[in-house]
Design an enzyme around this catalytic site. Structure first.
Site, PDB file in Angstrom:
ATOM      1  N   LYS A   1       0.844  -1.181   0.000  1.00 46.59           N
ATOM      2  CA  LYS A   1       0.000   0.000   0.000  1.00 46.59           C
ATOM      3  C   LYS A   1       0.890   1.246   0.000  1.00 46.59           C
ATOM      4  O   LYS A   1       1.838   1.335   0.769  1.00 46.59           O
ATOM      5  CB  LYS A   1      -0.903  -0.006   1.240  1.00 46.59           C
ATOM      6  CG  LYS A   1      -2.063   0.972   1.186  1.00 46.59           C
ATOM      7  CD  LYS A   1      -3.007   0.751   2.356  1.00 46.59           C
ATOM      8  CE  LYS A   1      -4.209   1.685   2.264  1.00 46.59           C
ATOM      9  NZ  LYS A   1      -5.155   1.498   3.380  1.00 46.59           N
TER      10      LYS A   1
ATOM     11  N   GLU B   1     -19.190  -5.453  11.291  1.00 53.03           N
ATOM     12  CA  GLU B   1     -20.112  -4.661  12.110  1.00 53.03           C
ATOM     13  C   GLU B   1     -21.115  -5.533  12.856  1.00 53.03           C
ATOM     14  O   GLU B   1     -21.449  -5.248  14.021  1.00 53.03           O
ATOM     15  CB  GLU B   1     -20.853  -3.648  11.223  1.00 53.03           C
ATOM     16  CG  GLU B   1     -19.970  -2.567  10.634  1.00 53.03           C
ATOM     17  CD  GLU B   1     -19.338  -2.958   9.303  1.00 53.03           C
ATOM     18  OE1 GLU B   1     -18.650  -2.122   8.692  1.00 53.03           O
ATOM     19  OE2 GLU B   1     -19.543  -4.130   8.862  1.00 53.03           O
TER      20      GLU B   1
ATOM     21  N   ARG C   1     -25.344  -1.785   8.737  1.00 57.63           N
ATOM     22  CA  ARG C   1     -25.006  -3.162   8.389  1.00 57.63           C
ATOM     23  C   ARG C   1     -25.261  -4.125   9.547  1.00 57.63           C
ATOM     24  O   ARG C   1     -25.192  -5.336   9.376  1.00 57.63           O
ATOM     25  CB  ARG C   1     -23.538  -3.239   7.964  1.00 57.63           C
ATOM     26  CG  ARG C   1     -23.154  -2.217   6.916  1.00 57.63           C
ATOM     27  CD  ARG C   1     -21.750  -2.426   6.395  1.00 57.63           C
ATOM     28  NE  ARG C   1     -21.735  -3.438   5.353  1.00 57.63           N
ATOM     29  CZ  ARG C   1     -20.630  -3.918   4.801  1.00 57.63           C
ATOM     30  NH1 ARG C   1     -19.449  -3.503   5.222  1.00 57.63           N
ATOM     31  NH2 ARG C   1     -20.696  -4.813   3.855  1.00 57.63           N
TER      32      ARG C   1
END
Length: 621
Positions: free
Chosen positions: A284, A370, A398
């Site tokens: 990344k 979640e 969610r």
């Protein structure tokens, strides 16, 4: 700001995937270098998601080079990594407008491009959608290919594994690519592993494996020997065991920054039958050392100078609401060792970095999960602890079933610190916190608090923590209002609002941090302003008093008007036959697009002048 494309001669030849596929394979490394440089300079001038895209350059080039897009489908998950995809699909010159009002959408967006198969913003949806597409394409029979790109963070969600479990049963022709940028297995990446990946994805190995299984299917001992030999051959790629058990043919891990090797492997895998899983390892922030060293800090960036190795410090003089929450969390943990703080992979965004370091035994990052976060909290509450779930408004959606079934029905003392309530700005439709008051207000046992400033937020967090039942405190993104913060924490009386201004005829019932605009409008209208504080339970006594002493009530909230706090006011009035005109001000019945918070507030007439204008129009009708 438009970059001079003549400085990127190879990239200039690949404005679309069709053009890209006409290039010889040996120029692809140069194309990747130019694409990465273009991305660096563009985002540094305009702001936006940064580190993820830098790490996905080679993968993006290889996918569009091998797959016949847009006929073939490429699905990105989440979309932070899709900036190179936008550059290569005809949107290169528009990239400086990304995340701005009227500009490119921050994520793949179906309305924006035929190359964007799935509109995304929340994570872990790609494999489910890809499986659905693969099933549909198999029925259509036109040989379209489906490839899903999912990040190592997104694959932690249960939904991703639910989809893979189903895919292993349905056995569709589809490819899942895991973009692993944690470098946890970097030692496995190299020339030998690339060679192994090509071997395992090639026709020779595939035919031997499938043919051998058929030939030896009637001889269990020999079949078991073949299976063990296959596993021995794949001994270097132990991470694949889980995915193989789910029914996928696992290949990898391979170097995600070797574009030529990626092309070779993808070409082999494109025509394989059944569900395929390609594991690539990337870095990344690849190509920009500060982002490589701090990929979290450079995940999304403001405008900055590439020649300086640090991002500009925020010029904001006021703390953010996230910091207010983080400070309260630390202060409260010093007083109460029963406090447990839970986040679904949003430590930095939710202001929990300091807490995670000072109180590691009370801090739980559950990754992008979640649903698990909420039910984990219910278990802690049953065990005698006081969990706080720090979560964005848009992500709590969610876990709605868990909120109802695992917390509210049992009336457990779980507090939800809901960040990003209301307009969030640049991330657009998928991230606006437009619905939490509406979806929380209808749940029995819930207490829903809407602070108007940072001090009220701090006191409400304490109030929720001390309450013996489920509570929620919702606050916006960004800087607080400048109120003086009282360090001493005092529990507020549940369901009681306060008067902020006494006026005549018009009463504004404010829920949340739009209060300054309400007071500004009230000054010109000589209106009354009440800070209602609680969307549930509603201060019915205050509502009744205001209804009796004013001609018009105006409810104000940074939430969808449909089902919001204003709807609660009307429900109370109708139930008690208090017939009074009510103007509901809030978010409209459509998905609000991207733009700065100030731009959207002005557009929706939720700033001081807009509130006044809406009230004047209502009175004139």
């Amino acid at each position: 700001m438009t970059l001079d494309i003549s400085k990127y001669p190879t990239l200039a030849l690949a404005d679309t995937p069709e053009e890209l596929r006409t290039l010889p394979r040996e120029v692809l490394p140069q194309l990747c270098d130019e694409l990465r440089t273009y991305l660096l300079k563009s985002v540094s001038h305009s702001s936006g998601h940064f580190a993820s895209g830098l790490g996905a350059v080679e993968l993006t080039v290889a996918l569009h080079y091998v797959y016949n897009t847009p006929f073939d489908h490429i699905i990105w998950d989440v979309g932070h990594q899709a900036y190179p995809h936008k550059i290569l699909t005809g949107r290169r010159d528009q990239l400086p407008t990304i995340r701005q009002k009227g500009g490119l959408h921050p994520f793949p967006w179906r309305e924006e491009s035929e190359y964007d198969v799935l509109s995304v913003g929340h994570s872990s949806t790609s494999i489910s959608a890809g499986l659905g597409l693969a099933i549909a394409e198999a029925k259509r029979g036109d040989n379209r290919k489906v490839a899903c790109v999912i990040g190592d963070g997104a694959i932690t969600a249960g939904m991703a594994f639910e989809a893979m479990n189903h895919a292993g049963d349905v056995h569709p022709d589809m490819l899942v690519i895991l973009n692993d940028n944690e470098m946890s297995i970097s030692e496995n990446v190299g020339a030998l592993n690339n060679h192994l990946a090509r071997l395992l994805s090639g026709n020779f190995y595939t035919s031997i494996r499938e043919g051998g299984k058929k030939v030896l299917s009637g001889a269990p001992p020999i079949k078991e020997l073949v299976r063990r030999a296959e596993e021995h051959l794949k001994g270097m790629v132990a991470p694949g065991t889980l995915f193989e058990e789910l029914g996928f043919n696992y290949i990898g891990p391979v170097d995600g920054h070797d574009v030529e090797e990626l092309v070779k492997t993808l070409k082999n895998m494109r025509n394989l039958k059944g569900p395929q899983f390609l594991h690539i390892v990337t870095r990344k922030g690849k190509g920009y050392e500060p982002a490589e060293k701090d990929p979290i800090g450079y995940h999304a960036v403001p405008k900055f100078d590439l020649s300086i190795d640090t991002l500009p410090k925020s010029s904001a003089t006021k703390p953010t609401f996230s910091k207010i929450f983080g400070d309260w969390l630390c202060d409260m943990a010093e007083k109460d060792d029963k406090l447990m703080a839970i986040t679904p992979a949003m430590r930095e965004g939710s202001g929990m970095v300091r807490f995670s370091k000072e109180h590691p035994d009370q801090y739980f990052d559950v990754a992008i999960a979640e649903q698990h976060a909420v039910t984990l909290a219910s278990g802690m509450a049953i065990g005698g602890y006081k969990p706080v779930v720090a979560i964005y408004s848009t992500f709590l959606q969610r876990a709605y079933d868990q909120l109802i079934h695992d917390v509210a029905i049992m009336n457990l003392p779980v507090m939800f610190a809901i960040d990003r309530g209301g307009i969030v700005g640049a991330d657009g439709q998928t991230h606006q916190g437009a619905f939490d008051i509406s979806y929380l207000r209808c749940i029995p046992n819930m207490v829903v608090m809407t602070p108007s400033d940072e001090n009220e937020c701090r006191q409400m967090l304490y109030t929720g923590h001390m309450f013996e039942g489920p509570t929620a405190v919702r606050y916006p993104r960004g800087s607080a209002c400048g109120a003086e913060i009282e360090q001493e924490m005092t529990a507020l009386p549940i369901g009681k609002g306060v008067m902020r201004r006494q006026g005549e005829k018009v009463a504004i019932l404010n829920f949340g941090t739009l209060l300054p605009g309400a007071l500004e409008a009230a000054d010109t209208l000589n209106a009354t302003v009440a800070d209602m504080r609680f969307a549930k339970p509603l201060d019915e006594e205050l509502v009744a008093e205001l209804a009796k002493t004013h001609d018009v009530l105006v409810t104000l909230e940074e939430n969808a008007i449909a089902g919001g706090a204003g709807s609660g006011v009307i429900e109370y009035l109708m139930k008690n036959r208090l017939c009074k005109p009510v103007l509901q001000l809030g978010l409209p019945d459509y998905f609000v697009h991207q733009g700065t918070q100030a731009e959207i507030h002005e557009e929706l007439e939720l700033d001081g002048k807009g509130i006044e204008a809406q009230i004047r129009r209502y009175l004139a009708d």
